[in-house]
Design a protein around this motif. Structure first.
Motif, mmCIF file in Angstrom:
data_model
loop_
_atom_site.group_PDB
_atom_site.id
_atom_site.type_symbol
_atom_site.label_atom_id
_atom_site.label_comp_id
_atom_site.label_asym_id
_atom_site.label_seq_id
_atom_site.Cartn_x
_atom_site.Cartn_y
_atom_site.Cartn_z
ATOM 1 N N GLU B 78 23.838 29.741 78.830
ATOM 2 C CA GLU B 78 23.456 29.870 77.598
ATOM 3 C C GLU B 78 24.686 30.570 76.799
ATOM 4 O O GLU B 78 24.805 30.266 75.546
ATOM 5 C CB GLU B 78 22.110 30.983 77.496
ATOM 6 C CG GLU B 78 20.887 30.207 77.938
ATOM 7 C CD GLU B 78 20.280 29.523 77.101
ATOM 8 O OE1 GLU B 78 20.519 29.470 75.613
ATOM 9 O OE2 GLU B 78 19.736 28.434 77.630
ATOM 10 N N GLU B 81 26.554 27.146 75.471
ATOM 11 C CA GLU B 81 25.669 26.492 75.221
ATOM 12 C C GLU B 81 26.687 25.375 74.135
ATOM 13 O O GLU B 81 26.254 24.052 74.121
ATOM 14 C CB GLU B 81 24.497 26.577 74.873
ATOM 15 C CG GLU B 81 23.548 25.678 74.914
ATOM 16 C CD GLU B 81 21.985 26.321 74.898
ATOM 17 O OE1 GLU B 81 21.988 27.536 74.491
ATOM 18 O OE2 GLU B 81 20.817 25.622 74.904
ATOM 19 N N ASP B 95 18.764 21.278 80.065
ATOM 20 C CA ASP B 95 17.810 22.329 79.405
ATOM 21 C C ASP B 95 16.983 21.921 78.380
ATOM 22 O O ASP B 95 16.554 22.468 77.481
ATOM 23 C CB ASP B 95 19.218 23.182 78.525
ATOM 24 C CG ASP B 95 18.673 24.400 78.163
ATOM 25 O OD1 ASP B 95 17.776 25.157 78.845
ATOM 26 O OD2 ASP B 95 19.015 24.913 77.180
HETATM 27 CU CU CU Z 1 19.084 26.797 75.859
#
Ligand code: CU
Ligand code: HEM
Lengths: 435, 272
Positions: B78, B81, B95
Motif C-alpha cells: 500500500e 501503490e 490487489d
Molecule cells: Cu490497494
C-alpha cells in the motif's frame, strides 16, 4: 495527412451555420402530425442541442429503412433501458414487437391520451398532460445475444458479431447493470418525455418483458457563439465530445460506417440494422479536477477550451491532427485517447464508429464521491471492427486512471419500421418462421 | 470570453512544460528520486519476504496464522501503490477487488490478496487457495523484478503522493477495500506513510517558497496520525467497523484536503 482528411467532415461547420440561420422557421414550423423537421439533415449526431430552440412539436419520423435515434441529432436527454424478454416462441416475440411498435407510433407522433372510466387506472401516467407532444422523441429497439442464445428457434439467426459484452481490462462490471435481451434507447428534448415513454412502454409490455436496468443521461444544451456557430457538447471531464465523429448527415458514409448492408454477410433479416454498444463509464471527476491542465489535454489529445488538436492549438475542434508530421507524439502523445482511438492512417478507416453518448449524474458513492460519467453509446455496421477493436486499442490508455466502465451491453439494433403496416423486428420474425 | 480563457490556460501549460523552470526542477529532483527508488526497493524486499510467509501459511492451511499475516503483509504494498500501479496488469492480479469482476467473489478470475482475504474470513478456510497463493507470490516477485529495472518518471513519483490520497478518497474511506477482514486502517497507514515519504523527499526543494503549503499539508498528516492513533492495537489497528462516524468524517476531510493540496505538488516542482 491526406488520408486523415478523408476521415472527417470538413463541411460540418458550414452545415451548422445553415442550420442556425433556418432556426426561426423550425421553431414555429413543427406539427403534431410527425412531419420531419426541415433542418434534420443538417443537424448531426455530434452537435449539441441548441439552446432555446427545442420545441415540444419537434418530431423525428419513426418510419423508414432504419430506426430513428441512430443517425438523428441527439436531443438534450437520452436513456437506455434493458429488459429480459419472456417470449417462448415466434408468436409471443411478434406480439412483443407489435406492442412496442404501437407505443412507438403513438408516443413519437403524439395525440390525445384516451380517457378511461375513472373507476379504472388511467391509460397514461399523465406526466405530459392530456395531449402527448412528440418533443423530438425517438425510441430505438435493439436485441442482446441472450435473446438468441436462450431460444433454439432463434439461435441460428443471431447476427454474426452479436455476443455478450466481454470484460475489458479496466472494467469493473456490475452484473446488475449489464447485458439484457432487449434494449430500448429513448431520446427526447426533455427528461419528462423520456420518462413518460419508459413508463408507457413498461405498462404496455409488462406481461412480455421485465426491466433489468436503465441509465439516463443528457447532453448539455449550447448557446451558439456570436458567429452563430454551434459546437460539440462537453462531457463531464470538461472536454468537447463528438468533434471527430463521422458526419451523420452523410448518407453514404452512414451506409458504410453504421448500417448493415447486404454485403456484410449478416443474416438477410438483419440488413438495415446496426450494432449498438452501450457502456456505462464512471468518471472519477474529483480526481480529474485535481489533475494538471496540461496533463488533461495530453491524456485526451485535444485542447480543453476549444477542442482544437494539440498540433493546432489556435485552430478549432473541426480541425484534425496531423499525425504524419508528429511521428513521435511530441504534440499529440502516442497514447492520447484520440490517437489510440483513431490513428488516422489507412488501416484505421475500417474502425470508424458513430458515437452518440450522454452524460450521466447519478448520486454519491459509498466513499462520498460523485457518481458521474458517460453513458457511452456507439453504432457500427461491424461490432468486431468497430467498438471492440477501438476499445482494444484504448486498453491501457492513461485516461483509464480517471474512468471505470461499470455496465452496459452489446445489442443489435433492428432494421427500420418500413411503413404503418410494418412492425419493428418483422424481418426477424419472418425468418424465424421460415427457418 | 472563452477565447481569452483558452489563451491564458494554454499559455500556462506551455510555460510549465517547456520553460526553463522545468529543466531546473528536474535536475533538483535527481536526488529525491534516487532516494525514493531506494525506499521502494526496501518496501518491495519486505513485501516479497512477508508475502512468502503469508502464502506459506495459506498453503499449509494455517488459517489463523494467515489471517494474522494478511494486513501487515499488505502494508508495504500500500505504501508504494502508485509505483506498483505503473504495471496495471500486476496491480490487477495482486490487489483487485471482487467488484472488478462481473460475478464478484464467485468469479473464477478474481485473484490476489483480496481473493485470499475472502476465503480466510468469509469461509474461514484455505480451501482452493493454494494456486491463488502461488500466483500471488509469483506476481509480487515479478513486480519486484520489473520495478528494479524501471526508470522512475519524476511526475509519477511526485504525483504519487496525491494518487495515494485519491485512492483513499475514492475507494477506501468507505471500508470497501478490505471488506472481509476490515483491516482497512492498516492499508491507510501504508498509504499515508507512502504519501508522506514523497512529501518529505521533495520538502527541501520547496521549503522556502512554499512554507505555508507545507504547513497545511503537515497539519493534515498530523490530523490523520492523531486520529489513527486512537485505533492502535498492538503493532496494528482495530477493525474498521470500530471507527466512529465522527472520526471517519475527520479522516475523509483530511484525505480530501490532502488530495486537493498534494495535486499541486507537481506544478510547484515544475512538472506538469
Ligand atoms: Cu490497494
Ligand atoms: C468516459 C469515457 C470517454 C471519454 C471521457 C471520452 C472522451 C473523448 C473526447 C473528449 C474525444 C475528443 C473529441 C471527439 O472527437 O469527440 C474523444 C474522441 C474519441 N473517442 Fe472517446 N471518450 C470516452 C470513451 C470512449 C470509448 C469507450 C470509445 C470507444 C471504444 C471512444 C472512442 C473515441 C473515438 C473513436 C474518438 C474520435 C477519435 C478521432 O477520430 O480523432 N471513446 N473521446
Amino acid at each position: 495527412m491526406q488520408s486523415s482528411k478523408d476521415l472527417t467532415r470538413p463541411r460540418r461547420g458550414l452545415d451548422r451555420r445553415r442550420l442556425l440561420s433556418g432556426l426561426g422557421a423550425t421553431a414555429l414550423g413543427g406539427s403534431l402530425a410527425g412531419v420531419a423537421r426541415a433542418d434534420t439533415a443538417h443537424h448531426t449526431v455530434a452537435d449539441a442541442p441548441i439552446a432555446n430552440v427545442a420545441s415540444q412539436l419537434d418530431s423525428v419520423p419513426y418510419l423508414g429503412r432504419h430506426q430513428a435515434g441512430v443517425v438523428d441529432a441527439r436531443p438534450a436527454n437520452g436513456m437506455v433501458a434493458s429488459f429480459d424478454v419472456l417470449a417462448r416462441d415466434a408468436d409471443e416475440l411478434e406480439a412483443l414487437f407489435r406492442t412496442l411498435t404501437e407505443r412507438i407510433a403513438f408516443l413519437t407522433v403524439g395525440g390525445p391520451v384516451p380517457a378511461l372510466d375513472p373507476k379504472l387506472p388511467p391509460a397514461d401516467s399523465g406526466l405530459l398532460g392530456p395531449v402527448i407532444r412528440p418533443d423530438n422523441l425517438t425510441i430505438t429497439v435493439s436485441l442482446g445475444s441472450s435473446l438468441f442464445d436462450d431460444r433454439p428457434w432463434l439461435a441460428s439467426l443471431r447476427p454474426k458479431h452479436l455476443q455478450r459484452m466481454m470484460r475489458f481490462p479496466n472494467d469493473a462490471l456490475d452484473a446488475d447493470i449489464c447485458h439484457g435481451d432487449l434494449s430500448v434507447q429513448i431520446c427526447a428534448n426533455t427528461q419528462d418525455t423520456t420518462i413518460h415513454a419508459l413508463r408507457d412502454i413498461i405498462k404496455a409490455s409488462s406481461r412480455q418483458m421485465i426491466l433489468k436496468w436503465k441509465q439516463e443521461g443528457n447532453v448539455p444544451v449550447i448557446t451558439p457563439g456570436p458567429d452563430g456557430r454551434a459546437e460539440s457538447a462537453r462531457n463531464f471531464l470538461g472536454f468537447r465530445d463528438g468533434s471527430a465523429n463521422p458526419d451523420s448527415s452523410d448518407v453514404a458514409e452512414m451506409d458504410r460506417v453504421v448500417w448493415v448492408g447486404p454485403e456484410d454477410g449478416e443474416p438477410a433479416w438483419a440488413v438495415g440494422g446496426s450494432y449498438q454498444a452501450v457502456r456505462i463509464i464512471r468518471n472519477f471527476v474529483e480526481r480529474w479536477d485535481r489533475t494538471p491542465f496540461g496533463e488533461q489535454e495530453r491524456i485526451m489529445g485535444r485542447t480543453k477550451m476549444t477542442g482544437a488538436p494539440l498540433d493546432r492549438r489556435e485552430g478549432s475542434e473541426f480541425d484534425v491532427p496531423d499525425y504524419v508530421s508528429d511521428p513521435e507524439g511530441k504534440a499529440t502523445p502516442m497514447d492520447a485517447h484520440i490517437r489510440l482511438a483513431n490513428a488516422r492512417d489507412e488501416a484505421s478507416k475500417a474502425h470508424i464508429i458513430l458515437r452518440r453518448p450522454f452524460n450521466y449524474s447519478n448520486g454519491v458513492t459509498q466513499s462520498g464521491q460523485l457518481d458521474q460519467g458517460l453513458l457511452f453509446i456507439c453504432y457500427q455496421a461491424n461490432l468486431e471492427r468497430g467498438f471492440i477493436t477501438v476499445q482494444r486499442k484504448l486498453n491501457g490508455e492513461p485516461l483509464e486512471e480517471y474512468i471505470k466502465p461499470v455496465g452496459g451491453g452489446f445489442f443489435y439494433t433492428l432494421p427500420g419500421i418500413r411503413d404503418a403496416s410494418d412492425y419493428v423486428g418483422s424481418s426477424l420474425i419472418a425468418a424465424a418462421r421460415g427457418a | 470570453m472563452r477565447m481569452s480563457g483558452l489563451v491564458g490556460a494554454s499559455a500556462l501549460a506551455f510555460i510549465l512544460s517547456s520553460g526553463a523552470f522545468a529543466q531546473e526542477a528536474s535536475l533538483d529532483l535527481v536526488e529525491p528520486i534516487a532516494e525514493y527508488k531506494i525506499y521502494v526497493s526496501e518496501k518491495l524486499a519486505k513485501l516479497v519476504e512477508d508475502t512468502t510467509a503469508f502464502t506459506d501459511a495459506v498453503k499449509a492451511g494455517e488459517v489463523d496464522k494467515a489471517k494474522e499475516l494478511f494486513a501487515p503483509t499488505r502494508l508495504s504494498y500500500e505504501a508504494i501503490e502508485p509505483i506498483a500501479e505503473l504495471f496495471s496488469d500486476l496491480d490487477a492480479s495482486i490487489d483487485s477487488r471482487a467488484d472488478d469482476y462481473e460475478k464478484a467473489e464467485a468469479d473464477p478470475e478474481f485473484p490476489g490478496f483480496h481473493r485470499i482475504e475472502y476465503g480466510l474470513w468469509e469461509k474461514n478456510s484455505t480451501e482452493g487457495l493454494a494456486p491463488v497463493a502461488d500466483k500471488l507470490l509469483a506476481d509480487v516477485k515479478e513486480l519486484e523484478g520489473r520495478i528494479a529495472s524501471l526508470t522512475f518518471p519524476p511526475e509519477k513519483v511526485v504525483g504519487g503522493a496525491a494518487v495515494l490520497m485519491e485512492e483513499v478518497a475514492a475507494t477506501k474511506i468507505s471500508g470497501e477495500e478490505d471488506r472481509y477482514s476490515h483491516t482497512d486502517l492498516w492499508d491507510f497507514r501504508g498509504n499515508f506513510d507512502g504519501a508522506r515519504k514523497i512529501v518529505d523527499l521533495v520538502r527541501p526543494l520547496i521549503a522556502d517558497k512554499e512554507a505555508d503549503f507545507l504547513k497545511t499539508v503537515d497539519a493534515n498528516f498530523e490530523t490523520v496520525d492523531t486520529t489513527l492513533a486512537k485505533y492502535k492495537d498492538g503493532d496494528g489497528y482495530v477493525t474498521y467497523d470500530k471507527l466512529t462516524d465522527d472520526d471517519r468524517k475527520v479522516l475523509a476531510a483530511a484525505v480530501n484536503t490532502l488530495a486537493e493540496d498534494l495535486s499541486t505538488l507537481r506544478g510547484k516542482l515544475g512538472l506538469d
